[in-house]
Design a protein around this motif. Structure first.
Motif, PDB file in Angstrom:
ATOM      1  N   ASP A 129       0.774  -0.916  -0.256  1.00 49.92           N
ATOM      2  CA  ASP A 129       0.303   0.145  -0.408  1.00 49.92           C
ATOM      3  C   ASP A 129       1.004   0.935   0.021  1.00 49.92           C
ATOM      4  OD1 ASP A 129      -2.545  -1.410   0.111  1.00 49.92           O
ATOM      5  OD2 ASP A 129      -1.895  -2.099   1.958  1.00 49.92           O
ATOM      6  N   LEU A 130       2.255   1.183   0.475  1.00 48.58           N
ATOM      7  CA  LEU A 130       3.187   2.514   0.502  1.00 48.58           C
ATOM      8  C   LEU A 130       4.418   2.011   0.237  1.00 48.58           C
ATOM      9  CD1 LEU A 130       3.592   5.386   0.796  1.00 48.58           C
ATOM     10  CD2 LEU A 130       3.315   4.665   3.585  1.00 48.58           C
ATOM     11  N   VAL A 131       5.679   2.341  -0.845  1.00 51.45           N
ATOM     12  CA  VAL A 131       6.680   2.725  -0.422  1.00 51.45           C
ATOM     13  C   VAL A 131       7.310   3.134  -0.201  1.00 51.45           C
ATOM     14  CG1 VAL A 131       8.784   0.718  -2.392  1.00 51.45           C
ATOM     15  CG2 VAL A 131       5.864  -0.130  -1.763  1.00 51.45           C
ATOM     16  N   PHE A 132       8.500   3.064   0.359  1.00 52.97           N
ATOM     17  CA  PHE A 132       9.622   4.110   0.338  1.00 52.97           C
ATOM     18  C   PHE A 132      10.634   3.083   0.081  1.00 52.97           C
ATOM     19  CE2 PHE A 132       6.640   5.018   3.890  1.00 52.97           C
ATOM     20  CZ  PHE A 132       6.360   6.450   3.602  1.00 52.97           C
ATOM     21  N   ASP A 133      11.213   3.903  -0.990  1.00 56.09           N
ATOM     22  CA  ASP A 133      12.478   2.914  -2.214  1.00 56.09           C
ATOM     23  C   ASP A 133      13.719   4.319  -1.865  1.00 56.09           C
ATOM     24  OD1 ASP A 133      13.826   2.080  -3.179  1.00 56.09           O
ATOM     25  OD2 ASP A 133      12.740   1.435  -5.265  1.00 56.09           O
ATOM     26  N   ARG A 134      14.384   3.660  -1.492  1.00 56.94           N
ATOM     27  CA  ARG A 134      15.877   4.790  -1.212  1.00 56.94           C
ATOM     28  C   ARG A 134      17.216   3.267  -1.527  1.00 56.94           C
ATOM     29  NH1 ARG A 134      14.084   9.343  -0.541  1.00 56.94           N
ATOM     30  NH2 ARG A 134      15.976  10.138   0.249  1.00 56.94           N
ATOM     31  N   MET A 135      17.120   3.281  -2.772  1.00 62.08           N
ATOM     32  CA  MET A 135      17.971   1.755  -3.077  1.00 62.08           C
ATOM     33  C   MET A 135      18.986   2.201  -4.289  1.00 62.08           C
ATOM     34  SD  MET A 135      16.095  -1.634  -2.205  1.00 62.08           S
ATOM     35  CE  MET A 135      17.341  -2.660  -2.978  1.00 62.08           C
ATOM     36  N   ALA A 136      18.112   3.372  -4.998  1.00 63.42           N
ATOM     37  CA  ALA A 136      18.448   3.785  -6.243  1.00 63.42           C
ATOM     38  C   ALA A 136      20.153   4.133  -5.858  1.00 63.42           C
ATOM     39  CB  ALA A 136      17.244   5.068  -7.038  1.00 63.42           C
ATOM     40  N   TRP A 137      21.232   3.842  -6.733  1.00 61.86           N
ATOM     41  CA  TRP A 137      22.408   4.699  -6.192  1.00 61.86           C
ATOM     42  C   TRP A 137      22.428   5.702  -7.379  1.00 61.86           C
ATOM     43  CZ3 TRP A 137      24.718   6.546 -10.704  1.00 61.86           C
ATOM     44  CH2 TRP A 137      24.311   6.740 -12.057  1.00 61.86           C
ATOM     45  N   TRP A 138      21.725   6.007  -7.763  1.00 59.78           N
ATOM     46  CA  TRP A 138      21.788   7.967  -8.128  1.00 59.78           C
ATOM     47  C   TRP A 138      20.841   8.876  -6.601  1.00 59.78           C
ATOM     48  CZ3 TRP A 138      18.455   4.753 -11.128  1.00 59.78           C
ATOM     49  CH2 TRP A 138      17.299   5.540 -10.876  1.00 59.78           C
ATOM     50  N   ASN A 139      20.752   8.113  -5.646  1.00 59.22           N
ATOM     51  CA  ASN A 139      19.841   8.772  -4.373  1.00 59.22           C
ATOM     52  C   ASN A 139      20.350   8.874  -3.661  1.00 59.22           C
ATOM     53  OD1 ASN A 139      18.211   9.249  -2.653  1.00 59.22           O
ATOM     54  ND2 ASN A 139      18.278   7.737  -1.339  1.00 59.22           N
ATOM     55  N   ILE A 140      20.838  10.595  -3.231  1.00 56.54           N
ATOM     56  CA  ILE A 140      22.012  11.408  -3.088  1.00 56.54           C
ATOM     57  C   ILE A 140      21.042  12.610  -1.674  1.00 56.54           C
ATOM     58  CG2 ILE A 140      23.906  11.501  -4.956  1.00 56.54           C
ATOM     59  CD1 ILE A 140      21.989  14.844  -5.092  1.00 56.54           C
ATOM     60  N   LEU A 141      20.055  11.662  -1.768  1.00 64.30           N
ATOM     61  CA  LEU A 141      19.539  12.537  -0.723  1.00 64.30           C
ATOM     62  C   LEU A 141      19.862  11.621   0.409  1.00 64.30           C
ATOM     63  CD1 LEU A 141      15.376  12.372  -2.200  1.00 64.30           C
ATOM     64  CD2 LEU A 141      17.500  14.452  -1.983  1.00 64.30           C
ATOM     65  N   GLY A 142      20.098  10.698   0.815  1.00 61.32           N
ATOM     66  CA  GLY A 142      19.966  10.014   2.422  1.00 61.32           C
ATOM     67  C   GLY A 142      18.895   9.177   2.684  1.00 61.32           C
ATOM     68  N   ASP A 143      19.070   9.170   3.937  1.00 62.16           N
ATOM     69  CA  ASP A 143      17.651   8.543   4.903  1.00 62.16           C
ATOM     70  C   ASP A 143      16.639   9.220   4.360  1.00 62.16           C
ATOM     71  OD1 ASP A 143      20.140   6.859   5.507  1.00 62.16           O
ATOM     72  OD2 ASP A 143      19.845   7.715   7.153  1.00 62.16           O
ATOM     73  N   LYS A 144      15.236   8.114   4.376  1.00 57.87           N
ATOM     74  CA  LYS A 144      14.266   8.924   4.409  1.00 57.87           C
ATOM     75  C   LYS A 144      13.297   9.177   5.594  1.00 57.87           C
ATOM     76  CE  LYS A 144      10.386  10.370   2.688  1.00 57.87           C
ATOM     77  NZ  LYS A 144      10.300  11.498   2.026  1.00 57.87           N
ATOM     78  N   TYR A 145      13.574  10.200   6.102  1.00 55.29           N
ATOM     79  CA  TYR A 145      12.634  10.887   7.919  1.00 55.29           C
ATOM     80  C   TYR A 145      11.293  11.549   7.380  1.00 55.29           C
ATOM     81  CZ  TYR A 145      17.313  11.091   8.767  1.00 55.29           C
ATOM     82  OH  TYR A 145      18.901  11.083   8.937  1.00 55.29           O
ATOM     83  N   VAL A 146      10.259  10.455   7.865  1.00 48.70           N
ATOM     84  CA  VAL A 146       9.096  10.657   7.787  1.00 48.70           C
ATOM     85  C   VAL A 146       7.960  11.218   9.422  1.00 48.70           C
ATOM     86  CG1 VAL A 146       6.371   9.597   7.719  1.00 48.70           C
ATOM     87  CG2 VAL A 146       8.152   9.646   5.184  1.00 48.70           C
ATOM     88  N   ASP A 147       7.856  13.011  10.148  1.00 52.23           N
ATOM     89  CA  ASP A 147       7.336  12.787  10.793  1.00 52.23           C
ATOM     90  C   ASP A 147       6.793  12.119  11.167  1.00 52.23           C
ATOM     91  OD1 ASP A 147      10.499  14.105  11.671  1.00 52.23           O
ATOM     92  OD2 ASP A 147      10.079  16.028  11.196  1.00 52.23           O
ATOM     93  N   GLU A 148       5.757  12.548  10.751  1.00 57.08           N
ATOM     94  CA  GLU A 148       3.952  12.160  10.656  1.00 57.08           C
ATOM     95  C   GLU A 148       3.939  11.915   9.626  1.00 57.08           C
ATOM     96  OE1 GLU A 148       2.154  15.795  12.618  1.00 57.08           O
ATOM     97  OE2 GLU A 148       3.616  16.694  12.806  1.00 57.08           O
TER      98      GLU A 148
END
Length: 173
Positions: A129-148
């Motif tokens: 139902d929801l995906v947080f994908d940080r696997m791409a090699w070009w991801n330069i944003l780092g960790d994903k933070y979801v406060d709420e």
């Protein structure tokens, strides 16, 4: 609100009666009032920690939190790379996250967190139902933070029942 409290305590400090003077002419009462006012002003002005302040251990894939802003004083679930599971409806552990309780989360860089609303969604092979994908090699944003979760993903706020988390190896070793 904060400004009015600051003005109130500064005014109280300046108007504090001087009972006993030391050699420099400053009263102990005024110094105590000044210290108390400073403490209160600091507490009012201090920012509330968020998920970025909490961070994530480098050995984890993701962490789900029962409260907003990744509050570690409440229940949470640390998820290792390759882990998957169903959250229990009742948890007897002191730090155990239950189904339909997660309100904030962190996903580690190079990892993907998949979430299901229904507890049998993972087992049946349903699309998440929801995906947080940080696997791409070009991801330069780092960790994903979801406060709420209710800010951008309201449909999954306090609705997570199952999860799967996977990570890729670093390209640099």
């Amino acid at each position: 609100m904060k400004l009015s409290l600051v003005i109130f305590f500064i005014g109280a400090t300046l108007g504090a009666p001087s009972a006993q003077q030391d050699q420099s002419g400053t009263s102990w009462g005024a110094m105590a009032a000044s210290g108390a006012a400073g403490l209160v002003v600091g507490m009012v002005m201090a920012p509330t920690p968020d998920c970025k302040d909490v961070g994530i251990d480098r050995t984890l894939c993701a962490v789900l939190y029962d409260k907003e802003n990744c509050d570690r004083s409440n229940n949470y679930l640390s998820i290792l790379p390759g882990a998957q599971g169903v959250l229990p409806l009742i948890s007897l552990q002191t730090k155990g996250l239950r189904a339909n309780d997660a309100e904030s989360l962190i996903v580690k860089d190079r990892c993907k967190l998949e979430l299901w609303d229904k507890k049998d969604g993972l087992e049946k092979g349903s699309l998440p139902d929801l995906v947080f994908d940080r696997m791409a090699w070009w991801n330069i944003l780092g960790d994903k933070y979801v406060d709420e979760l209710d800010d951008d993903h309201d449909e999954m706020n306090e609705a997570i029942s199952a999860y799967r988390c996977t990570c890729r190896d670093s390209m640099w070793g």
